[in-house]
Design a protein around this motif. Structure first.
Motif, PDB file in Angstrom:
ATOM      1  N   LEU A  71      96.443  -4.895 -35.817  1.00  0.00           N
ATOM      2  CA  LEU A  71      96.146  -6.051 -36.661  1.00  0.00           C
ATOM      3  C   LEU A  71      95.923  -5.598 -38.094  1.00  0.00           C
ATOM      4  N   GLU A  72      96.287  -6.440 -39.025  1.00  0.00           N
ATOM      5  CA  GLU A  72      96.083  -6.114 -40.433  1.00  0.00           C
ATOM      6  C   GLU A  72      94.608  -6.251 -40.785  1.00  0.00           C
ATOM      7  N   THR A  73      94.092  -5.297 -41.558  1.00  0.00           N
ATOM      8  CA  THR A  73      92.683  -5.313 -41.965  1.00  0.00           C
ATOM      9  C   THR A  73      92.568  -5.787 -43.407  1.00  0.00           C
ATOM     10  N   ASP A  74      91.741  -6.808 -43.602  1.00  0.00           N
ATOM     11  CA  ASP A  74      91.451  -7.307 -44.950  1.00  0.00           C
ATOM     12  C   ASP A  74      89.961  -7.131 -45.202  1.00  0.00           C
ATOM     13  N   LYS A  75      89.592  -6.013 -45.856  1.00  0.00           N
ATOM     14  CA  LYS A  75      88.183  -5.699 -46.070  1.00  0.00           C
ATOM     15  C   LYS A  75      87.524  -6.599 -47.103  1.00  0.00           C
ATOM     16  N   THR A  76      88.327  -7.441 -47.772  1.00  0.00           N
ATOM     17  CA  THR A  76      87.726  -8.397 -48.725  1.00  0.00           C
ATOM     18  C   THR A  76      87.316  -9.676 -48.007  1.00  0.00           C
ATOM     19  N   SER A  77      87.836  -9.858 -46.793  1.00  0.00           N
ATOM     20  CA  SER A  77      87.524 -11.078 -46.045  1.00  0.00           C
ATOM     21  C   SER A  77      86.174 -10.952 -45.354  1.00  0.00           C
ATOM     22  N   ARG A  78      85.389 -12.004 -45.477  1.00  0.00           N
ATOM     23  CA  ARG A  78      84.096 -12.022 -44.789  1.00  0.00           C
ATOM     24  C   ARG A  78      84.109 -13.024 -43.635  1.00  0.00           C
ATOM     25  N   ALA A  79      85.291 -13.368 -43.196  1.00  0.00           N
ATOM     26  CA  ALA A  79      85.426 -14.252 -42.038  1.00  0.00           C
ATOM     27  C   ALA A  79      85.369 -13.402 -40.769  1.00  0.00           C
ATOM     28  N   TYR A  80      84.181 -12.838 -40.514  1.00  0.00           N
ATOM     29  CA  TYR A  80      84.054 -11.850 -39.436  1.00  0.00           C
ATOM     30  C   TYR A  80      84.291 -12.456 -38.063  1.00  0.00           C
ATOM     31  N   GLY A  81      83.888 -13.688 -37.871  1.00  0.00           N
ATOM     32  CA  GLY A  81      84.124 -14.346 -36.588  1.00  0.00           C
ATOM     33  C   GLY A  81      85.604 -14.509 -36.309  1.00  0.00           C
ATOM     34  N   THR A  82      86.362 -14.882 -37.332  1.00  0.00           N
ATOM     35  CA  THR A  82      87.814 -15.042 -37.189  1.00  0.00           C
ATOM     36  C   THR A  82      88.461 -13.707 -36.860  1.00  0.00           C
ATOM     37  N   ARG A  83      88.034 -12.640 -37.519  1.00  0.00           N
ATOM     38  CA  ARG A  83      88.598 -11.310 -37.274  1.00  0.00           C
ATOM     39  C   ARG A  83      88.284 -10.824 -35.856  1.00  0.00           C
ATOM     40  N   LEU A  84      87.043 -11.064 -35.408  1.00  0.00           N
ATOM     41  CA  LEU A  84      86.674 -10.645 -34.052  1.00  0.00           C
ATOM     42  C   LEU A  84      87.463 -11.452 -33.019  1.00  0.00           C
ATOM     43  N   THR A  85      87.668 -12.746 -33.276  1.00  0.00           N
ATOM     44  CA  THR A  85      88.456 -13.581 -32.372  1.00  0.00           C
ATOM     45  C   THR A  85      89.870 -13.031 -32.229  1.00  0.00           C
ATOM     46  N   ALA A  86      90.465 -12.660 -33.366  1.00  0.00           N
ATOM     47  CA  ALA A  86      91.828 -12.114 -33.343  1.00  0.00           C
ATOM     48  C   ALA A  86      91.895 -10.815 -32.546  1.00  0.00           C
ATOM     49  N   ILE A  87      90.881  -9.965 -32.692  1.00  0.00           N
ATOM     50  CA  ILE A  87      90.835  -8.691 -31.950  1.00  0.00           C
ATOM     51  C   ILE A  87      90.735  -8.956 -30.455  1.00  0.00           C
ATOM     52  N   ILE A  88      89.837  -9.861 -30.054  1.00  0.00           N
ATOM     53  CA  ILE A  88      89.643 -10.172 -28.633  1.00  0.00           C
ATOM     54  C   ILE A  88      90.942 -10.696 -28.021  1.00  0.00           C
ATOM     55  N   ASN A 138      82.871  -4.324 -41.600  1.00  0.00           N
ATOM     56  CA  ASN A 138      84.239  -3.959 -41.981  1.00  0.00           C
ATOM     57  C   ASN A 138      84.676  -2.673 -41.288  1.00  0.00           C
ATOM     58  N   PHE A 139      83.765  -1.714 -41.205  1.00  0.00           N
ATOM     59  CA  PHE A 139      84.081  -0.437 -40.563  1.00  0.00           C
ATOM     60  C   PHE A 139      84.369  -0.627 -39.078  1.00  0.00           C
ATOM     61  N   MET A 140      83.483  -1.341 -38.379  1.00  0.00           N
ATOM     62  CA  MET A 140      83.647  -1.494 -36.935  1.00  0.00           C
ATOM     63  C   MET A 140      84.852  -2.366 -36.596  1.00  0.00           C
ATOM     64  N   LEU A 141      85.003  -3.486 -37.290  1.00  0.00           N
ATOM     65  CA  LEU A 141      86.147  -4.357 -37.024  1.00  0.00           C
ATOM     66  C   LEU A 141      87.456  -3.661 -37.416  1.00  0.00           C
ATOM     67  N   GLY A 142      87.422  -2.912 -38.518  1.00  0.00           N
ATOM     68  CA  GLY A 142      88.618  -2.212 -38.980  1.00  0.00           C
ATOM     69  C   GLY A 142      89.158  -1.231 -37.954  1.00  0.00           C
ATOM     70  N   GLN A 143      88.246  -0.547 -37.252  1.00  0.00           N
ATOM     71  CA  GLN A 143      88.685   0.405 -36.220  1.00  0.00           C
ATOM     72  C   GLN A 143      89.467  -0.292 -35.114  1.00  0.00           C
ATOM     73  N   TYR A 144      88.976  -1.454 -34.664  1.00  0.00           N
ATOM     74  CA  TYR A 144      89.646  -2.166 -33.576  1.00  0.00           C
ATOM     75  C   TYR A 144      90.911  -2.861 -34.069  1.00  0.00           C
ATOM     76  N   GLU A 145      90.900  -3.312 -35.314  1.00  0.00           N
ATOM     77  CA  GLU A 145      92.123  -3.905 -35.868  1.00  0.00           C
ATOM     78  C   GLU A 145      93.247  -2.864 -35.917  1.00  0.00           C
ATOM     79  N   ALA A 146      92.899  -1.639 -36.304  1.00  0.00           N
ATOM     80  CA  ALA A 146      93.889  -0.560 -36.325  1.00  0.00           C
ATOM     81  C   ALA A 146      94.370  -0.234 -34.916  1.00  0.00           C
ATOM     82  N   GLN A 147      93.460  -0.213 -33.958  1.00  0.00           N
ATOM     83  CA  GLN A 147      93.805   0.121 -32.574  1.00  0.00           C
ATOM     84  C   GLN A 147      94.788  -0.884 -31.970  1.00  0.00           C
TER      85      GLN A 147
END
Length: 522
Positions: free
Chosen positions: A118-135, A106-115
């Motif tokens: 992208l909206e950060t949802d720290k309750t979501s555990r769909a980490y692959g989906t979040r990383l895909t969106a960042i990329i 959550n910490f690492m993905l949250g930093q890139y989502e902010a950069q």
């Protein structure tokens, strides 16, 4: 002479360059990596420079040309294109509980989502989906493909290997997190993963069909660590200073450094490689201490050696391993040998074309002494303090050439070991004897020394004398002494000009300790 700044504790390339600290130039490897491929995996032991390599890649792909002045890549690279870089350091936390992994991701993905907005949802555990969106967002915003750098990708799994339930949870989470490395191929410019071992069931290695594992490649064998050539070309002043402080010649110092910290080989034709953490600490302190081993204790691996009844004495001779052993999935391995190699406690000593096999063994004295000391409590069932007190007294007796005192101490120590009700076999007793001699006196003891006619159990060489020991289990000391004579175990030492002694020792299985011994001139 002004002492150069050592980069000990600094794993960020930009800080090393800004502080003008020592940097052994590895940038020629980076240019080769970028020129030849796209997706790589590198396995190396801890504290071997993996994080610095990842950081250097980060600076290179970020287009920080100024940081590379005077380095090999300055002459090789002409474009210096800036790419969006996603840098994940999985060693940032300890993962003994599942919640620690969720917090780190959550910490690492949250930093890139902010950069990238992208909206950060720290309750979501769909980490692959979040990383895909960042990329995808990073590529769209910059108009460039994305670089993904993952340091110590396997840290969460290594931390939970002894807890199967937690391990499975960690594995499933990590499998989801890493899935975009294949799914987002069209958006990726370069991917580099480092780690210690290979967990095939994460699907990284099976699904990323373009991933290049360079861990045992000859041309990348020196990408981490410090080669013998680099020691001589980078540390001339430091070697001169250290040799003067130790009152020895530079050549004598190089031999001691080699014995203590050198000896790693990561491919069939690898150059000798020094442990960089230990070497840099030794040069900074002007001391030959055990730096790398004391920075982390492999208790799990020591437990596995004992559990599988692997004779640790074989690591001195060399342990045969096939190529297939290196590719056994860590999570299903029935032997600790592959991970002992990957973690740096064993290394390649030789390669044999016949059978496409390797000989593994301890890389150097730092590892040999440290690992055998780590094994000691599993065989003696004693606490570290009691073991250390005995070993100090035992060593003093050997240095004083007082063999009777040394063996008296060993008899008392082994008598105090709280063995289980069942009797131990001869291998168990011989292993304890091996560990005692190897730990106490690593520089003048040879355990099971080979000669043309066979091998003695232990050879102790002091300034004045050479002692050849032969141990018997429920035998006789006269039989042991006759074997020393019949096999000519003392002959290789006859030209040293020292007093020669043969020592026959009988171990009583019923008493579970040394029963008697005899010391005679050879």
């Amino acid at each position: 002479m002004a002492q150069r700044r050592y980069p000990i504790g600094i794993q960020t390339f930009s800080k090393i360059r800004e502080f003008n600290a020592i940097y052994v130039d590895k940038t020629q490897y980076i240019y080769k990596l970028v020129s030849e491929g796209k997706v790589y995996f590198l396995s190396r032991p801890r504290r071997f420079g993996k994080s610095l390599l990842i950081s250097t890649l980060d600076s290179y792909f970020s287009g920080d040309k100024e940081l590379f002045k005077g380095l090999a890549i300055e002459r090789l690279e002409t474009e210096w294109i800036k790419y969006p870089v996603l840098h994940f350091d999985m060693s940032m936390a300890k993962y003994h509980e599942e919640q620690n992994l969720h917090a780190a991701l959550n910490f690492m993905l949250g930093q890139y989502e902010a950069q990238y907005g992208l909206e950060t949802d720290k309750t979501s555990r769909a980490y692959g989906t979040r990383l895909t969106a960042i990329i995808q967002k990073a590529s769209q915003q910059t108009g460039r493909k994305v670089v993904v750098l993952i340091d110590e990708y396997d840290a969460p799994l290594l931390d939970t290997m002894v807890d199967d339930a937690t391990f499975q949870l960690m594995r499933n989470t990590m499998r989801d997190f890493y899935s975009p490395l294949k799914a987002c191929d069209a958006y990726l410019q370069f991917v580099f993963l480092t780690g210690i071992t290979k967990f095939s069931q994460l699907s990284i290695f099976s699904e990323l069909n373009n991933l290049k594992n360079i861990s045992m490649s000859d041309k990348y064998s020196g990408i981490c660590g410090i080669t013998k050539t680099e020691v001589l070309s980078n540390f001339k002043d430091e070697l001169a200073e250290m040799s003067a402080n130790l009152h020895i010649t530079v050549d004598e110092l190089l031999e001691r450094l080699k014995q203590k910290f050198d000896g790693y080989h990561f491919s069939k034709n690898s150059e000798d490689i020094y442990n960089p953490f230990s070497l840099l600490n030794a040069l900074q302190d002007n001391a030959l201490d055990n730096y790398w081993f004391t920075s982390g204790t492999p208790t799990h691996l020591a437990e596995q050696i004992y559990k599988y009844k692997i004779d640790p004495r074989t690591f001195d001779d060399g342990f045969a391993a096939t190529t297939e052993m290196f590719d056994v999935p860590t999570e299903t391995a029935s032997s600790p040998i592959p991970i002992l190699y990957q973690a740096g406690y064993l290394t390649i000593k030789n390669y044999r074309e016949r059978g496409n096999s390797y000989i593994l063994g301890y890389p150097n004295e730092e590892v040999r002494q440290g690992f055998t000391k780590c094994l000691m409590p599993y065989y003696t069932k004693q606490g570290i303090d009691k073991n250390d007190t005995f070993l100090l007294n035992f060593t003093d007796a050997l240095y004083d050439n007082n063999i009777d005192m040394a063996l008296s101490l060993m008899r008392a120590f082994m008598s105090s070991i709280p063995y289980d009700a069942e009797k131990q076999n001869e291998l168990h007793y011989r292993t304890i004897i091996y560990l005692v001699f190897r730990i106490a006196t690593p520089y003048f003891v040879s355990c099971e020394e080979r000669s043309a006619a066979g091998r003695s159990d232990v050879v102790v060489e002091t300034d004045e004398a050479v002692y050849v020991f032969e141990f018997k289990l429920d035998g006789s000391i006269d039989e042991a002494l006759r074997q020393i004579d019949d096999k000519g175990y003392l002959v290789p030492y006859s030209a040293k000009g020292k007093k020669l002694y043969k020592v026959g020792v009988n171990f009583d299985n019923q008493l579970r300790t040394i029963a008697e011994w005899k010391v005679m001139e050879g």
